[in-house]
Scaffold this motif. Structure first.
Motif, PDB file in Angstrom:
ATOM      1  N   ILE A   8       0.869  -1.178   0.000  1.00 26.23           N
ATOM      2  CA  ILE A   8       0.000   0.000   0.000  1.00 26.23           C
ATOM      3  C   ILE A   8       0.902   1.222   0.000  1.00 26.23           C
ATOM      4  CG2 ILE A   8      -1.784   1.267   1.261  1.00 26.23           C
ATOM      5  CD1 ILE A   8      -2.422  -1.484   2.646  1.00 26.23           C
ATOM      6  N   LEU A   9       0.772   2.038  -1.018  1.00 23.03           N
ATOM      7  CA  LEU A   9       1.605   3.238  -1.126  1.00 23.03           C
ATOM      8  C   LEU A   9       0.802   4.441  -0.651  1.00 23.03           C
ATOM      9  CD1 LEU A   9       4.179   4.659  -1.939  1.00 23.03           C
ATOM     10  CD2 LEU A   9       3.353   4.729  -4.308  1.00 23.03           C
ATOM     11  N   GLY A  10       1.128   4.926   0.543  1.00 25.83           N
ATOM     12  CA  GLY A  10       0.436   6.071   1.105  1.00 25.83           C
ATOM     13  C   GLY A  10      -0.235   5.739   2.419  1.00 25.83           C
ATOM     14  N   GLY A  11       0.031   6.563   3.429  1.00 25.28           N
ATOM     15  CA  GLY A  11      -0.505   6.325   4.762  1.00 25.28           C
ATOM     16  C   GLY A  11      -1.554   7.335   5.179  1.00 25.28           C
ATOM     17  N   GLY A  12      -2.325   7.824   4.194  1.00 29.53           N
ATOM     18  CA  GLY A  12      -3.443   8.712   4.515  1.00 29.53           C
ATOM     19  C   GLY A  12      -4.649   7.908   4.951  1.00 29.53           C
ATOM     20  N   HIS A  44       0.523   9.085  10.577  1.00 25.39           N
ATOM     21  CA  HIS A  44      -0.674   9.434   9.818  1.00 25.39           C
ATOM     22  C   HIS A  44      -1.092  10.840  10.227  1.00 25.39           C
ATOM     23  CE1 HIS A  44      -4.722   9.167   8.139  1.00 25.39           C
ATOM     24  NE2 HIS A  44      -5.206   9.473   9.328  1.00 25.39           N
ATOM     25  N   ILE A  45      -1.468  11.660   9.253  1.00 28.15           N
ATOM     26  CA  ILE A  45      -1.858  13.038   9.520  1.00 28.15           C
ATOM     27  C   ILE A  45      -3.377  13.162   9.437  1.00 28.15           C
ATOM     28  CG2 ILE A  45      -1.541  15.456   8.893  1.00 28.15           C
ATOM     29  CD1 ILE A  45       1.040  13.959   9.750  1.00 28.15           C
ATOM     30  N   LEU A  46      -3.976  13.749  10.465  1.00 24.32           N
ATOM     31  CA  LEU A  46      -5.419  13.987  10.466  1.00 24.32           C
ATOM     32  C   LEU A  46      -5.711  15.233   9.641  1.00 24.32           C
ATOM     33  CD1 LEU A  46      -6.084  13.289  14.259  1.00 24.32           C
ATOM     34  CD2 LEU A  46      -6.432  11.726  12.334  1.00 24.32           C
ATOM     35  N   MET A  47      -5.864  15.035   8.337  1.00 25.37           N
ATOM     36  CA  MET A  47      -6.010  16.148   7.405  1.00 25.37           C
ATOM     37  C   MET A  47      -7.216  17.034   7.715  1.00 25.37           C
ATOM     38  SD  MET A  47      -3.512  15.880   5.186  1.00 25.37           S
ATOM     39  CE  MET A  47      -4.048  16.731   3.711  1.00 25.37           C
ATOM     40  N   THR A  48      -8.285  16.419   8.231  1.00 26.35           N
ATOM     41  CA  THR A  48      -9.502  17.182   8.495  1.00 26.35           C
ATOM     42  C   THR A  48      -9.391  18.094   9.711  1.00 26.35           C
ATOM     43  OG1 THR A  48     -10.402  15.319   9.757  1.00 26.35           O
ATOM     44  CG2 THR A  48     -10.978  15.442   7.414  1.00 26.35           C
ATOM     45  N   SER A  62      -0.872  17.028  17.867  1.00 24.75           N
ATOM     46  CA  SER A  62      -2.207  16.500  18.130  1.00 24.75           C
ATOM     47  C   SER A  62      -2.895  15.997  16.874  1.00 24.75           C
ATOM     48  CB  SER A  62      -3.078  17.574  18.795  1.00 24.75           C
ATOM     49  OG  SER A  62      -3.387  18.608  17.880  1.00 24.75           O
ATOM     50  N   VAL A  63      -2.352  16.332  15.698  1.00 31.85           N
ATOM     51  CA  VAL A  63      -2.962  15.848  14.454  1.00 31.85           C
ATOM     52  C   VAL A  63      -2.110  14.754  13.808  1.00 31.85           C
ATOM     53  CG1 VAL A  63      -4.148  18.020  14.043  1.00 31.85           C
ATOM     54  CG2 VAL A  63      -1.907  17.655  12.990  1.00 31.85           C
ATOM     55  N   LYS A  64      -1.167  14.225  14.586  1.00 30.92           N
ATOM     56  CA  LYS A  64      -0.334  13.123  14.117  1.00 30.92           C
ATOM     57  C   LYS A  64      -0.615  11.872  14.941  1.00 30.92           C
ATOM     58  CE  LYS A  64       3.716  16.039  13.047  1.00 30.92           C
ATOM     59  NZ  LYS A  64       5.146  16.256  13.415  1.00 30.92           N
ATOM     60  N   ILE A  65      -0.728  10.739  14.267  1.00 33.15           N
ATOM     61  CA  ILE A  65      -0.827   9.449  14.955  1.00 33.15           C
ATOM     62  C   ILE A  65       0.231   8.532  14.346  1.00 33.15           C
ATOM     63  CG2 ILE A  65      -2.301   7.522  15.615  1.00 33.15           C
ATOM     64  CD1 ILE A  65      -4.715   9.237  14.973  1.00 33.15           C
ATOM     65  N   SER A  66       1.145   8.055  15.160  1.00 36.00           N
ATOM     66  CA  SER A  66       2.245   7.252  14.625  1.00 36.00           C
ATOM     67  C   SER A  66       1.716   5.949  14.027  1.00 36.00           C
ATOM     68  CB  SER A  66       3.267   6.950  15.720  1.00 36.00           C
ATOM     69  OG  SER A  66       2.743   6.018  16.641  1.00 36.00           O
ATOM     70  N   LEU A 128      -3.921  24.878   2.455  1.00 31.53           N
ATOM     71  CA  LEU A 128      -4.124  24.204   3.741  1.00 31.53           C
ATOM     72  C   LEU A 128      -4.274  22.717   3.468  1.00 31.53           C
ATOM     73  CD1 LEU A 128      -4.453  24.415   6.788  1.00 31.53           C
ATOM     74  CD2 LEU A 128      -6.884  24.910   6.447  1.00 31.53           C
ATOM     75  N   TRP A 129      -3.127  22.089   3.143  1.00 31.30           N
ATOM     76  CA  TRP A 129      -3.172  20.681   2.741  1.00 31.30           C
ATOM     77  C   TRP A 129      -2.049  19.857   3.364  1.00 31.30           C
ATOM     78  CZ3 TRP A 129      -7.301  18.474   1.247  1.00 31.30           C
ATOM     79  CH2 TRP A 129      -7.277  17.216   0.651  1.00 31.30           C
ATOM     80  N   SER A 130      -1.380  20.407   4.355  1.00 27.60           N
ATOM     81  CA  SER A 130      -0.316  19.675   5.050  1.00 27.60           C
ATOM     82  C   SER A 130      -0.037  20.374   6.373  1.00 27.60           C
ATOM     83  CB  SER A 130       0.967  19.641   4.207  1.00 27.60           C
ATOM     84  OG  SER A 130       1.526  20.944   4.114  1.00 27.60           O
ATOM     85  N   ILE A 131       0.694  19.695   7.243  1.00 28.81           N
ATOM     86  CA  ILE A 131       1.093  20.332   8.496  1.00 28.81           C
ATOM     87  C   ILE A 131       1.963  21.549   8.211  1.00 28.81           C
ATOM     88  CG2 ILE A 131       2.565  20.044  10.528  1.00 28.81           C
ATOM     89  CD1 ILE A 131       1.409  17.332  10.956  1.00 28.81           C
TER      90      ILE A 131
END
Length: 283
Positions: A8-12, A44-48, A62-66, A128-131
């Motif tokens: 799986i390419l991508g951890g969104g 993983h980044i909580l984009m929302t 707070s918007v990152k989950i390892s 507004l599309w990344s940390i």
């Protein structure tokens, strides 16, 4: 027997969801199936929730989950690398740190902001599309209010204290909400009268929050307007420069802060792959 390798390419959101589903489907086949997730980040980044970072409501952590936390106890191996290209004939992903073979590949590289080829958007607006984008907005807001507090030229001060969010979807309206709460605080900290601030939400379509029903949408609009937000609909932006934006009807808004939330397209990475294009470069 060699294991079948699913990469799986991508951890969104899509990549993580797919990896969890595959773990559930193949957890009794560990001797025959290997699941690998590759991402250039270790979290993983909580984009929302990026608007909350941009608006100084929460810290970036707070918007990152390892991924280690997400996949603890699961048959998912996470590799941190940036994949540059894919050799589909050899079934090989080629990255900065190494190359990775696969039997089955799921490309979940997400999307990126698009400017719809409107002149000046890329150069003079804040995505507004990344940390990194969120932190850039946060720094800019602090800086521009501080500078405005020292500015004596009335027209320039007005320009510096005009904040425009382009896009009336969830991201745009949520960003407006953050500004409604944080800008008064910033103004107090720097001795600026909040009455000088103009906060504008610009939308090309006939209404904001078109995904909602009339009642919640009208309630949101009423709340925004009650708190001094100017909601401009049927207002397609056709040009942007360092100090202003122009609406299709000729209206010019002088501002040094345009936050762009007007849509997305497939990533440049996916666009470069030998795959068939969908709409707006979505693969």
């Amino acid at each position: 027997m060699d294991k079948k390798r699913i990469v799986i390419l991508g951890g969104g959101y899509a990549g993580v969801h797919a990896a969890k589903k595959m773990h559930k489907a193949f957890k009794k086949m560990k001797d025959r199936v290997e699941i690998v997730l590759i991402d250039r980040h270790n979290s993983h980044i909580l984009m929302t929730e990026l608007h909350e970072v941009a608006g100084n409501r929460v810290d970036e952590d707070s918007v990152k989950i390892s991924f280690d936390r997400i996949f603890a106890g699961k048959m998912v191996t996470v590799i941190r690398d940036e994949i540059k290209t894919i050799d589909f004939k050899k079934q090989l992903l080629i990255g900065v740190a190494g190359s990775y073979s696969y039997d089955q590949l799921l490309i979940a590289t997400g999307a990126e902001a698009t400017d719809f080829n409107i002149p000046g958007v890329k150069e003079h607006s804040f995505y507004l599309w990344s940390i990194a984008d969120a932190l850039n907005i946060k720094r800019h807001l602090k800086d521009i209010v501080m500078k405005a507090s020292y500015e004596k030229d009335e027209e320039l001060r007005k320009e510096m204290l005009t904040f425009v969010v382009a896009g009336g979807g969830f991201t745009g309206v949520e960003m407006v909400g953050e500004l409604m709460e944080w800008l008064p605080i910033l103004c107090r900290e720097h001795g600026v009268d909040y009455e000088e601030v103009q906060l504008i939400n610009v939308e090309a379509l006939g209404s904001i929050l078109n995904m909602l029903g009339d009642k919640p949408r009208n309630k949101a609009i009423a709340y925004m307007e009650k708190h001094g937000v100017r909601v401009m609909t049927n207002s397609l932006i056709v040009n942007v420069d360092a100090n202003s934006l122009t609406i299709r009807d000729g209206t010019v808004i002088k501002t040094q802060t345009l936050i762009w939330t007007c849509g997305i397209r497939g990533t440049s990475f996916a666009h470069a792959l030998e795959l068939t294009d969908g709409k707006v470069q979505r693969k």
